[in-house]
Design a protein around this motif. Structure first.
Motif, PDB file in Angstrom:
ATOM      1  N   LEU A   1       6.483   9.638   6.279  1.00 12.18           N
ATOM      2  CA  LEU A   1       5.854  10.010   4.365  1.00 12.18           C
ATOM      3  C   LEU A   1       5.341   9.860   3.410  1.00 12.18           C
ATOM      4  O   LEU A   1       4.640  10.458   2.595  1.00 12.18           O
ATOM      5  CB  LEU A   1       7.848  10.208   3.713  1.00 12.18           C
ATOM      6  CG  LEU A   1       8.803  10.526   4.997  1.00 12.18           C
ATOM      7  CD1 LEU A   1      10.179  11.109   4.554  1.00 12.18           C
ATOM      8  CD2 LEU A   1       8.258  12.852   5.381  1.00 12.18           C
ATOM      9  N   LEU A   2       5.434   8.599   3.322  1.00 10.58           N
ATOM     10  CA  LEU A   2       3.886   8.069   1.882  1.00 10.58           C
ATOM     11  C   LEU A   2       3.138   8.091   2.705  1.00 10.58           C
ATOM     12  O   LEU A   2       1.906   8.630   1.727  1.00 10.58           O
ATOM     13  CB  LEU A   2       4.291   6.519   2.003  1.00 10.58           C
ATOM     14  CG  LEU A   2       3.542   5.696   1.235  1.00 10.58           C
ATOM     15  CD1 LEU A   2       3.574   6.209  -0.360  1.00 10.58           C
ATOM     16  CD2 LEU A   2       3.439   3.894   1.372  1.00 10.58           C
ATOM     17  N   ALA A   3       2.447   8.171   4.027  1.00 12.22           N
ATOM     18  CA  ALA A   3       1.063   8.136   4.384  1.00 12.22           C
ATOM     19  C   ALA A   3       0.833   9.701   3.881  1.00 12.22           C
ATOM     20  O   ALA A   3      -0.137  10.344   3.838  1.00 12.22           O
ATOM     21  CB  ALA A   3       0.991   7.822   5.382  1.00 12.22           C
ATOM     22  N   GLU A   4       2.005  10.743   4.589  1.00 12.28           N
ATOM     23  CA  GLU A   4       1.844  12.381   4.722  1.00 12.28           C
ATOM     24  C   GLU A   4       1.315  12.702   2.649  1.00 12.28           C
ATOM     25  O   GLU A   4       0.683  13.486   2.460  1.00 12.28           O
ATOM     26  CB  GLU A   4       2.748  13.130   5.202  1.00 12.28           C
ATOM     27  CG  GLU A   4       2.302  12.807   6.334  1.00 12.28           C
ATOM     28  CD  GLU A   4       1.250  13.258   6.924  1.00 12.28           C
ATOM     29  OE1 GLU A   4       0.887  14.688   7.146  1.00 12.28           O
ATOM     30  OE2 GLU A   4       0.360  12.277   8.132  1.00 12.28           O
ATOM     31  N   GLY A   5       2.729  12.145   1.897  1.00 12.51           N
ATOM     32  CA  GLY A   5       2.094  12.974   0.479  1.00 12.51           C
ATOM     33  C   GLY A   5       0.482  11.155  -0.019  1.00 12.51           C
ATOM     34  O   GLY A   5       0.483  12.286  -0.437  1.00 12.51           O
ATOM     35  N   ILE A   6       0.674  10.549   0.247  1.00 14.51           N
ATOM     36  CA  ILE A   6      -1.092  10.006  -0.256  1.00 14.51           C
ATOM     37  C   ILE A   6      -2.196  11.311   0.291  1.00 14.51           C
ATOM     38  O   ILE A   6      -2.815  11.508  -0.282  1.00 14.51           O
ATOM     39  CB  ILE A   6      -1.398   8.482   0.184  1.00 14.51           C
ATOM     40  CG1 ILE A   6      -0.764   8.044  -0.026  1.00 14.51           C
ATOM     41  CG2 ILE A   6      -2.536   8.456   0.214  1.00 14.51           C
ATOM     42  CD1 ILE A   6      -0.749   6.662   0.216  1.00 14.51           C
ATOM     43  N   THR A   7      -1.516  11.729   1.440  1.00 16.52           N
ATOM     44  CA  THR A   7      -2.624  12.467   2.313  1.00 16.52           C
ATOM     45  C   THR A   7      -2.373  14.058   1.631  1.00 16.52           C
ATOM     46  O   THR A   7      -3.908  14.824   1.349  1.00 16.52           O
ATOM     47  CB  THR A   7      -2.172  13.193   3.960  1.00 16.52           C
ATOM     48  OG1 THR A   7      -2.177  11.663   4.508  1.00 16.52           O
ATOM     49  CG2 THR A   7      -3.648  13.170   4.400  1.00 16.52           C
TER      50      THR A   7
ATOM     51  N   LYS B   1     -11.002  10.600   3.129  1.00 20.88           N
ATOM     52  CA  LYS B   1     -10.775   9.607   1.540  1.00 20.88           C
ATOM     53  C   LYS B   1      -9.328   8.991   1.697  1.00 20.88           C
ATOM     54  O   LYS B   1      -9.156   8.131   1.443  1.00 20.88           O
ATOM     55  CB  LYS B   1     -10.990  10.310   0.227  1.00 20.88           C
ATOM     56  CG  LYS B   1     -10.756  11.486   0.317  1.00 20.88           C
ATOM     57  CD  LYS B   1     -10.739  11.957  -1.319  1.00 20.88           C
ATOM     58  CE  LYS B   1     -10.820  13.155  -1.538  1.00 20.88           C
ATOM     59  NZ  LYS B   1     -11.036  14.216  -2.243  1.00 20.88           N
ATOM     60  N   SER B   2      -8.422   9.938   2.433  1.00 21.27           N
ATOM     61  CA  SER B   2      -7.290   9.765   2.520  1.00 21.27           C
ATOM     62  C   SER B   2      -6.876   8.426   3.897  1.00 21.27           C
ATOM     63  O   SER B   2      -5.760   7.783   3.824  1.00 21.27           O
ATOM     64  CB  SER B   2      -6.358  10.760   2.700  1.00 21.27           C
ATOM     65  OG  SER B   2      -6.254  10.822   4.278  1.00 21.27           O
ATOM     66  N   MET B   3      -7.743   8.297   4.679  1.00 22.10           N
ATOM     67  CA  MET B   3      -7.752   7.448   5.563  1.00 22.10           C
ATOM     68  C   MET B   3      -8.122   5.635   5.058  1.00 22.10           C
ATOM     69  O   MET B   3      -7.186   5.141   5.757  1.00 22.10           O
ATOM     70  CB  MET B   3      -8.451   7.822   6.737  1.00 22.10           C
ATOM     71  CG  MET B   3      -8.150   9.008   7.306  1.00 22.10           C
ATOM     72  SD  MET B   3      -8.677   8.639   9.166  1.00 22.10           S
ATOM     73  CE  MET B   3      -8.711  10.654   9.605  1.00 22.10           C
ATOM     74  N   PHE B   4      -8.840   5.773   4.113  1.00 23.91           N
ATOM     75  CA  PHE B   4      -9.131   4.637   3.629  1.00 23.91           C
ATOM     76  C   PHE B   4      -8.131   4.505   2.230  1.00 23.91           C
ATOM     77  O   PHE B   4      -7.136   2.879   2.672  1.00 23.91           O
ATOM     78  CB  PHE B   4     -10.545   4.681   2.831  1.00 23.91           C
ATOM     79  CG  PHE B   4     -11.604   4.753   3.315  1.00 23.91           C
ATOM     80  CD1 PHE B   4     -11.902   3.363   4.073  1.00 23.91           C
ATOM     81  CD2 PHE B   4     -12.803   5.340   3.235  1.00 23.91           C
ATOM     82  CE1 PHE B   4     -13.161   2.985   5.436  1.00 23.91           C
ATOM     83  CE2 PHE B   4     -13.753   5.914   4.576  1.00 23.91           C
ATOM     84  CZ  PHE B   4     -14.004   4.650   5.762  1.00 23.91           C
TER      85      PHE B   4
ATOM     86  N   GLN C   1       4.237  15.100  10.595  1.00 21.02           N
ATOM     87  CA  GLN C   1       3.394  16.580   9.942  1.00 21.02           C
ATOM     88  C   GLN C   1       3.996  17.594  10.298  1.00 21.02           C
ATOM     89  O   GLN C   1       3.181  18.386  10.329  1.00 21.02           O
ATOM     90  CB  GLN C   1       2.232  16.009  10.879  1.00 21.02           C
ATOM     91  CG  GLN C   1       1.336  14.898  10.446  1.00 21.02           C
ATOM     92  CD  GLN C   1       0.212  14.388  11.135  1.00 21.02           C
ATOM     93  OE1 GLN C   1       0.016  14.793  12.070  1.00 21.02           O
ATOM     94  NE2 GLN C   1      -1.086  13.538   9.843  1.00 21.02           N
ATOM     95  N   LYS C   2       4.637  18.038  11.427  1.00 19.98           N
ATOM     96  CA  LYS C   2       4.434  19.071  12.363  1.00 19.98           C
ATOM     97  C   LYS C   2       5.944  20.021  11.560  1.00 19.98           C
ATOM     98  O   LYS C   2       5.300  21.311  11.310  1.00 19.98           O
ATOM     99  CB  LYS C   2       5.126  19.175  13.553  1.00 19.98           C
ATOM    100  CG  LYS C   2       3.749  18.906  15.058  1.00 19.98           C
ATOM    101  CD  LYS C   2       4.498  18.721  16.111  1.00 19.98           C
ATOM    102  CE  LYS C   2       3.173  18.423  17.325  1.00 19.98           C
ATOM    103  NZ  LYS C   2       3.596  17.774  18.292  1.00 19.98           N
ATOM    104  N   MET C   3       6.697  19.041  10.768  1.00 19.59           N
ATOM    105  CA  MET C   3       8.021  19.384  10.275  1.00 19.59           C
ATOM    106  C   MET C   3       7.202  19.839   9.121  1.00 19.59           C
ATOM    107  O   MET C   3       7.256  21.296   8.176  1.00 19.59           O
ATOM    108  CB  MET C   3       8.933  18.595  10.160  1.00 19.59           C
ATOM    109  CG  MET C   3      10.131  18.336  11.333  1.00 19.59           C
ATOM    110  SD  MET C   3      11.527  17.777  10.885  1.00 19.59           S
ATOM    111  CE  MET C   3      10.771  16.094  10.114  1.00 19.59           C
ATOM    112  N   LEU C   4       6.378  19.213   8.434  1.00 18.68           N
ATOM    113  CA  LEU C   4       5.248  19.355   7.328  1.00 18.68           C
ATOM    114  C   LEU C   4       4.487  20.756   7.225  1.00 18.68           C
ATOM    115  O   LEU C   4       4.164  21.221   6.679  1.00 18.68           O
ATOM    116  CB  LEU C   4       4.821  18.658   6.090  1.00 18.68           C
ATOM    117  CG  LEU C   4       6.570  17.373   5.939  1.00 18.68           C
ATOM    118  CD1 LEU C   4       5.423  16.123   5.717  1.00 18.68           C
ATOM    119  CD2 LEU C   4       7.298  18.124   5.595  1.00 18.68           C
ATOM    120  N   GLY C   5       4.169  21.538   8.499  1.00 15.71           N
ATOM    121  CA  GLY C   5       3.434  22.567   8.741  1.00 15.71           C
ATOM    122  C   GLY C   5       2.386  21.972   8.353  1.00 15.71           C
ATOM    123  O   GLY C   5       1.261  22.191   7.639  1.00 15.71           O
ATOM    124  N   LEU C   6       2.349  20.390   8.647  1.00 11.83           N
ATOM    125  CA  LEU C   6       0.187  20.492   8.087  1.00 11.83           C
ATOM    126  C   LEU C   6      -0.793  19.579   9.521  1.00 11.83           C
ATOM    127  O   LEU C   6      -1.191  18.673   9.214  1.00 11.83           O
ATOM    128  CB  LEU C   6       0.607  18.345   7.152  1.00 11.83           C
ATOM    129  CG  LEU C   6       1.401  18.623   6.082  1.00 11.83           C
ATOM    130  CD1 LEU C   6       1.329  17.260   4.738  1.00 11.83           C
ATOM    131  CD2 LEU C   6       0.655  19.873   4.692  1.00 11.83           C
TER     132      LEU C   6
END
Length: 188
Positions: free
Chosen positions: A20-26, A89-92, A159-164
């Motif tokens: 969730l943190l990673a998806e938030g940052i992305t 940039k989000s990957m870094f 990612q699928k649940m959030l539609g990303l």
């Protein structure tokens, strides 16, 4: 045995939180930007258009049609590359955060058996699955192995649940490490 179960549940929870943190940052760095939205829409549109053209074309199609399809494939490939650069940039940032978190979690779970595997892993995976554990029982599972397995499965589902997650059409056209290869050679 109950502490092992508690550790396993804690690692699954940690995995969900870090995903969730990673998806938030992305989302902050990538998904909400206009450039990403524009590129994603363009890739979607081109993927569907290319798929329709490939379905309607026959083996006896003229050179003109084959050239058009090749140009569209090249354009789609360039847009996919641009989309990957936007995500870079989000990957870094995620890599930096995960490195810091990994050090902290490794020190907490160092030398602790967190799960018992129902199999003996293949020899080249044993170094990861038995990392920092004492003894020769290779069915003992270390934190890092369980965390990696959980994160790999949980992050994709989040990612699928959030539609990303990328659409199936775009993934199919782009190919990938585990996906089907692009079908460019079909018309050569």
């Amino acid at each position: 045995m109950s502490t092992m179960f508690a550790d396993t549940i804690l690692i699954v929870f940690i995995s969900v939180c870090t995903a969730l943190l990673a998806e938030g940052i992305t989302w902050v760095l990538v998904y909400r930007t206009e450039k990403y939205k524009r590129l994603k829409a363009e890739v979607e549109k081109q993927s569907k258009k290319l798929e329709k053209k490939k379905e309607t074309i026959t083996e006896s199609a003229g050179r003109q049609q084959k050239k058009k399809i090749e140009r569209q494939e090249e354009k789609l490939k360039n847009n996919n590359r641009d989309l990957s650069m936007v995500r870079m940039k989000s990957m870094f940032a995620i890599g930096f955060c995960f490195t810091a978190l990994m050090g902290m979690f490794n020190s907490i779970f160092d030398g602790r058996v967190v799960a018992k595997l129902p199999f003996v892993p293949v020899s080249y995976i044993q170094g990861l699955s038995h990392r920092n554990l004492l003894g020769d029982d290779f069915t003992d599972c270390s934190f890092i192995f369980l965390y990696i397995l959980c994160t790999m499965s949980i992050r994709q589902n989040i990612q699928k649940m959030l539609g990303l997650a990328p659409s199936r059409a775009a993934t199919k056209q782009a190919g990938g490490f585990l996906g089907p290869p692009p079908q460019a050679a079909k018309f050569s």
